[in-house]
Write an enzyme that holds these catalytic residues in place. Sequence first.
Site, PDB file in Angstrom:
ATOM      1  N   HIS A  18     -29.073   8.734  -1.428  1.00  0.00           N
ATOM      2  CA  HIS A  18     -29.478   9.559  -0.287  1.00  0.00           C
ATOM      3  C   HIS A  18     -28.272   9.981   0.535  1.00  0.00           C
ATOM      4  O   HIS A  18     -27.304   9.229   0.687  1.00  0.00           O
ATOM      5  CB  HIS A  18     -30.499   8.830   0.587  1.00  0.00           C
ATOM      6  CG  HIS A  18     -30.027   7.531   1.172  1.00  0.00           C
ATOM      7  ND1 HIS A  18     -29.397   7.459   2.404  1.00  0.00           N
ATOM      8  CD2 HIS A  18     -30.111   6.256   0.723  1.00  0.00           C
ATOM      9  CE1 HIS A  18     -29.119   6.191   2.674  1.00  0.00           C
ATOM     10  NE2 HIS A  18     -29.534   5.442   1.669  1.00  0.00           N
ATOM     11  N   ASP A  73     -28.720  11.098   3.765  1.00  0.00           N
ATOM     12  CA  ASP A  73     -29.008  10.901   5.186  1.00  0.00           C
ATOM     13  C   ASP A  73     -28.497   9.543   5.651  1.00  0.00           C
ATOM     14  O   ASP A  73     -28.315   8.616   4.864  1.00  0.00           O
ATOM     15  CB  ASP A  73     -30.502  11.043   5.473  1.00  0.00           C
ATOM     16  CG  ASP A  73     -31.360  10.070   4.674  1.00  0.00           C
ATOM     17  OD1 ASP A  73     -31.023   9.802   3.503  1.00  0.00           O
ATOM     18  OD2 ASP A  73     -32.368   9.572   5.214  1.00  0.00           O
ATOM     19  N   ASP A 132     -23.613   2.843   3.482  1.00  0.00           N
ATOM     20  CA  ASP A 132     -25.024   3.160   3.222  1.00  0.00           C
ATOM     21  C   ASP A 132     -25.278   4.637   3.459  1.00  0.00           C
ATOM     22  O   ASP A 132     -25.639   5.023   4.558  1.00  0.00           O
ATOM     23  CB  ASP A 132     -25.914   2.295   4.117  1.00  0.00           C
ATOM     24  CG  ASP A 132     -27.390   2.414   3.774  1.00  0.00           C
ATOM     25  OD1 ASP A 132     -27.720   2.995   2.726  1.00  0.00           O
ATOM     26  OD2 ASP A 132     -28.215   1.929   4.566  1.00  0.00           O
ATOM     27  N   GLU A 183     -34.421   9.165   3.207  1.00  0.00           N
ATOM     28  CA  GLU A 183     -34.596   7.770   2.805  1.00  0.00           C
ATOM     29  C   GLU A 183     -34.637   6.861   4.022  1.00  0.00           C
ATOM     30  O   GLU A 183     -35.400   5.900   4.066  1.00  0.00           O
ATOM     31  CB  GLU A 183     -33.463   7.337   1.874  1.00  0.00           C
ATOM     32  CG  GLU A 183     -33.723   6.032   1.132  1.00  0.00           C
ATOM     33  CD  GLU A 183     -33.330   4.778   1.899  1.00  0.00           C
ATOM     34  OE1 GLU A 183     -33.758   3.678   1.503  1.00  0.00           O
ATOM     35  OE2 GLU A 183     -32.586   4.880   2.903  1.00  0.00           O
ATOM     36  N   GLU A 184     -33.822   7.184   5.019  1.00  0.00           N
ATOM     37  CA  GLU A 184     -33.683   6.297   6.171  1.00  0.00           C
ATOM     38  C   GLU A 184     -34.803   6.450   7.199  1.00  0.00           C
ATOM     39  O   GLU A 184     -34.969   5.583   8.049  1.00  0.00           O
ATOM     40  CB  GLU A 184     -32.332   6.537   6.866  1.00  0.00           C
ATOM     41  CG  GLU A 184     -31.105   6.215   6.024  1.00  0.00           C
ATOM     42  CD  GLU A 184     -30.894   4.726   5.816  1.00  0.00           C
ATOM     43  OE1 GLU A 184     -31.799   3.940   6.163  1.00  0.00           O
ATOM     44  OE2 GLU A 184     -29.835   4.348   5.292  1.00  0.00           O
ATOM     45  N   GLU A 186     -28.120   1.739  -3.466  1.00  0.00           N
ATOM     46  CA  GLU A 186     -28.234   1.035  -2.186  1.00  0.00           C
ATOM     47  C   GLU A 186     -27.233  -0.125  -2.127  1.00  0.00           C
ATOM     48  O   GLU A 186     -26.921  -0.741  -3.145  1.00  0.00           O
ATOM     49  CB  GLU A 186     -29.653   0.501  -2.004  1.00  0.00           C
ATOM     50  CG  GLU A 186     -30.696   1.555  -1.706  1.00  0.00           C
ATOM     51  CD  GLU A 186     -30.482   2.235  -0.363  1.00  0.00           C
ATOM     52  OE1 GLU A 186     -29.923   1.608   0.553  1.00  0.00           O
ATOM     53  OE2 GLU A 186     -30.867   3.410  -0.245  1.00  0.00           O
TER      54      GLU A 186
END
Length: 375
Positions: free
Chosen positions: A66, A68, A99, A133-134, A162
């Site tokens: 991801h 974001d 992350d 995703e977040e 991740e």
Amino acid sequence: MTCSITELAKKLISIPSVSPKDLGCQDIIIKRLCAIGFDIKRVNVNDTKNFWAFRGTGKTLTFAGHTDVVPIGQDKDWQTDPFQPVIRSGYLFGRGSADMKGALAAMITAAERFVNKFPNHKGRLSFLITSDEESSAVDGTIKVVEYLMSKRDMIDYCIVGEPSSTNIVGDVIKNGRRGSITANITIHGIQGHIAYPDLADNPIHKGLPVILKILSIKLDSGNDFFLPSSINIANIHAGNGFNNVIPGSLFVQFNIRFSSEVSEKHIQSQIVNILNSNDINYSIEWLFSGKPFITKKGLLIDTVIQSIFYFNKKKPILSTSGGTSDGRFIALMGSEVVELGLVNNTIHKVNECVKISDLKLLSCMYEDIMKNLLS
């Protein structure tokens, strides 16, 4: 190689792509993938940017991630500008460094090296990237999975980038995750003056015994892959701050992380039975985040363990701990799913950072996995 990874990571970190915004991160990645022969399918939904990229045919190895990031918190608490990446003492600082923009840079550069060495590789190498995703995760990976399933286009093996590692890259990999469901319960009473309790109905007094009963539920004992399911209070609120008012309602939010031993329906029935067996007026809202999933020993796990052992001279721990991830959506396709990423000790914190050497190591591991599965 390190410079290439670091420079790409810095480009991505410099974009303030707070979820679900992408703000151009994916354009940078897509340009590099197109340059090495990937086909691109954009699957954008509302404010969310998603894409599916693939190269080759046959058994499919997908790298998922991801673009974001979470909000920065208080800007004053950062030692540096969170969106102006800097390198200090061998660490790259910036929001998303761990992350997971660092892992994205590791994936892309690994793919570039792999394709250069094996331009006619067997199987299909692919990427599934989202900008949701977040936050809610409703317009992200799940939408790409739905698109692929509608085309009967399946993923065989998936590496989710991740940050799974604890102390060194590859010391822990996730081969599954618990399910998650949230119960938002409002217990309704009658507001009144606290000096006249007989003229009111205190929802706190009625709610506390019910809350304790719900917390005492034993859903299961876990199994070889999962810890026992747990019920925890995430939020609780009643009243308006005045000490002379009995509140009219009590709100309590339970989050349940559950193993493969129970279903969300069983959890719901257990809680509803307790609510119905007590003399209370209540309303309830359920928020279902995902089912538990597990990837048992097979080709993907064996390959990942082999690659990690090659570089670390030590096998990783297989774990299902932690929160939910987008792996839960990919697992719906029957795919083998493993999470392998950077060290997670600064994720979502101020002064988020990652070792430059870890970026290089992770990229080497990713390339080795590609080679072992596709070359």
